[in-house]
Design a protein around this motif. Structure first.
Motif, PDB file in Angstrom:
ATOM      1  N   SER A  20      27.198  64.509  54.624  1.00  0.00           N
ATOM      2  CA  SER A  20      25.799  64.339  55.015  1.00  0.00           C
ATOM      3  C   SER A  20      25.248  65.570  55.731  1.00  0.00           C
ATOM      4  N   GLU A  21      26.088  66.294  56.476  1.00  0.00           N
ATOM      5  CA  GLU A  21      25.617  67.494  57.158  1.00  0.00           C
ATOM      6  C   GLU A  21      25.192  68.555  56.145  1.00  0.00           C
ATOM      7  N   LEU A  22      25.919  68.656  55.050  1.00  0.00           N
ATOM      8  CA  LEU A  22      25.593  69.636  54.024  1.00  0.00           C
ATOM      9  C   LEU A  22      24.305  69.241  53.297  1.00  0.00           C
ATOM     10  N   ARG A  23      24.133  67.942  53.029  1.00  0.00           N
ATOM     11  CA  ARG A  23      22.898  67.480  52.383  1.00  0.00           C
ATOM     12  C   ARG A  23      21.692  67.747  53.274  1.00  0.00           C
ATOM     13  N   LEU A  24      21.829  67.473  54.570  1.00  0.00           N
ATOM     14  CA  LEU A  24      20.733  67.717  55.494  1.00  0.00           C
ATOM     15  C   LEU A  24      20.423  69.207  55.584  1.00  0.00           C
ATOM     16  N   SER A  25      21.456  70.028  55.606  1.00  0.00           N
ATOM     17  CA  SER A  25      21.262  71.474  55.646  1.00  0.00           C
ATOM     18  C   SER A  25      20.563  71.969  54.380  1.00  0.00           C
ATOM     19  N   GLN A  26      20.927  71.422  53.237  1.00  0.00           N
ATOM     20  CA  GLN A  26      20.278  71.808  51.988  1.00  0.00           C
ATOM     21  C   GLN A  26      18.809  71.403  51.979  1.00  0.00           C
ATOM     22  N   LYS A  27      18.507  70.236  52.541  1.00  0.00           N
ATOM     23  CA  LYS A  27      17.111  69.793  52.597  1.00  0.00           C
ATOM     24  C   LYS A  27      16.289  70.701  53.496  1.00  0.00           C
ATOM     25  N   TRP A  28      16.838  71.086  54.638  1.00  0.00           N
ATOM     26  CA  TRP A  28      16.103  71.976  55.533  1.00  0.00           C
ATOM     27  C   TRP A  28      15.941  73.358  54.912  1.00  0.00           C
ATOM     28  N   ASP A  29      16.956  73.835  54.220  1.00  0.00           N
ATOM     29  CA  ASP A  29      16.831  75.123  53.526  1.00  0.00           C
ATOM     30  C   ASP A  29      15.731  75.062  52.471  1.00  0.00           C
ATOM     31  N   SER A  30      15.695  73.969  51.734  1.00  0.00           N
ATOM     32  CA  SER A  30      14.655  73.782  50.717  1.00  0.00           C
ATOM     33  C   SER A  30      13.272  73.685  51.359  1.00  0.00           C
ATOM     34  N   THR A  31      13.178  72.991  52.497  1.00  0.00           N
ATOM     35  CA  THR A  31      11.906  72.862  53.204  1.00  0.00           C
ATOM     36  C   THR A  31      11.401  74.216  53.682  1.00  0.00           C
ATOM     37  N   ILE A  32      12.269  75.012  54.275  1.00  0.00           N
ATOM     38  CA  ILE A  32      11.874  76.341  54.752  1.00  0.00           C
ATOM     39  C   ILE A  32      11.443  77.216  53.583  1.00  0.00           C
ATOM     40  N   GLU A  33      12.199  77.155  52.494  1.00  0.00           N
ATOM     41  CA  GLU A  33      11.842  77.935  51.312  1.00  0.00           C
ATOM     42  C   GLU A  33      10.484  77.507  50.757  1.00  0.00           C
ATOM     43  N   ASN A  34      10.247  76.189  50.701  1.00  0.00           N
ATOM     44  CA  ASN A  34       8.962  75.694  50.200  1.00  0.00           C
ATOM     45  C   ASN A  34       7.808  76.130  51.082  1.00  0.00           C
ATOM     46  N   ASP A  74       1.220  71.060  49.431  1.00  0.00           N
ATOM     47  CA  ASP A  74       2.212  70.799  48.395  1.00  0.00           C
ATOM     48  C   ASP A  74       3.623  70.931  48.956  1.00  0.00           C
ATOM     49  N   ALA A  75       3.852  71.923  49.811  1.00  0.00           N
ATOM     50  CA  ALA A  75       5.170  72.086  50.431  1.00  0.00           C
ATOM     51  C   ALA A  75       5.499  70.879  51.300  1.00  0.00           C
ATOM     52  N   PHE A  76       4.522  70.389  52.044  1.00  0.00           N
ATOM     53  CA  PHE A  76       4.743  69.201  52.869  1.00  0.00           C
ATOM     54  C   PHE A  76       5.050  67.984  52.007  1.00  0.00           C
ATOM     55  N   ARG A  77       4.322  67.823  50.906  1.00  0.00           N
ATOM     56  CA  ARG A  77       4.541  66.683  50.018  1.00  0.00           C
ATOM     57  C   ARG A  77       5.953  66.678  49.450  1.00  0.00           C
ATOM     58  N   VAL A  78       6.401  67.829  48.982  1.00  0.00           N
ATOM     59  CA  VAL A  78       7.741  67.926  48.393  1.00  0.00           C
ATOM     60  C   VAL A  78       8.820  67.686  49.447  1.00  0.00           C
ATOM     61  N   SER A  79       8.653  68.276  50.613  1.00  0.00           N
ATOM     62  CA  SER A  79       9.650  68.106  51.677  1.00  0.00           C
ATOM     63  C   SER A  79       9.687  66.669  52.179  1.00  0.00           C
ATOM     64  N   ASN A  80       8.531  66.062  52.333  1.00  0.00           N
ATOM     65  CA  ASN A  80       8.463  64.675  52.772  1.00  0.00           C
ATOM     66  C   ASN A  80       9.141  63.760  51.759  1.00  0.00           C
ATOM     67  N   TYR A  81       8.945  64.019  50.481  1.00  0.00           N
ATOM     68  CA  TYR A  81       9.589  63.223  49.440  1.00  0.00           C
ATOM     69  C   TYR A  81      11.113  63.328  49.538  1.00  0.00           C
ATOM     70  N   GLU A  82      11.618  64.530  49.756  1.00  0.00           N
ATOM     71  CA  GLU A  82      13.067  64.719  49.841  1.00  0.00           C
ATOM     72  C   GLU A  82      13.666  63.949  51.019  1.00  0.00           C
ATOM     73  N   PHE A  83      13.001  64.014  52.179  1.00  0.00           N
ATOM     74  CA  PHE A  83      13.534  63.317  53.350  1.00  0.00           C
ATOM     75  C   PHE A  83      13.357  61.809  53.238  1.00  0.00           C
ATOM     76  N   GLU A  84      12.258  61.330  52.674  1.00  0.00           N
ATOM     77  CA  GLU A  84      12.031  59.894  52.518  1.00  0.00           C
ATOM     78  C   GLU A  84      12.966  59.292  51.469  1.00  0.00           C
ATOM     79  N   LYS A  85      13.312  60.072  50.454  1.00  0.00           N
ATOM     80  CA  LYS A  85      14.220  59.584  49.418  1.00  0.00           C
ATOM     81  C   LYS A  85      15.579  59.246  50.037  1.00  0.00           C
TER      82      LYS A  85
END
Length: 99
Positions: A20-34, A74-85
């Motif tokens: 789960s730590e790696l998944r969370l890290s990947q989501k934050w990396d994706s959020t920053i990139e977006n 759009d970046a917020f929408r994509v990031s919010n979707y990833e965390f809500e999923k």
């Protein structure tokens, strides 16, 4: 981090679970990139539209900032979707408490 083998086997291939730590890290990396790329792309597209459509400076700037706002949204929408999923899948897996 090491990936641990999962107990489920799908079609003769071993499936690996991601910690789960790696998944969370990947989501934050994706959020920053977006949040770095999408507003910049919106700024570029809005600036280009502003140059083509408007002759004075202020409407051009307004079109560029408007495009940047679309990129941020759009970046917020994509990031919010990833965390809500992740929340939705965790809620579906969690056992329900009886009253």
């Amino acid at each position: 981090p090491k990936l641990l083998p999962s107990t489920s086997i799908m079609s003769d291939k071993k499936s690996f679970s991601v910690p789960s730590e790696l998944r969370l890290s990947q989501k934050w990396d994706s959020t920053i990139e977006n949040f770095l790329t999408r507003p910049a792309l919106g700024l570029a597209i809005g600036g280009l539209i502003g140059v083509v459509a408007f002759s004075s400076r202020n409407p051009r700037l307004g079109a560029a900032i408007f495009g940047m706002g679309f990129g941020c949204g759009d970046a917020f929408r994509v990031s919010n979707y990833e965390f809500e999923k992740e929340k939705a899948s965790a809620a579906a897996i969690a056992p329900k408490k009886s009253a």
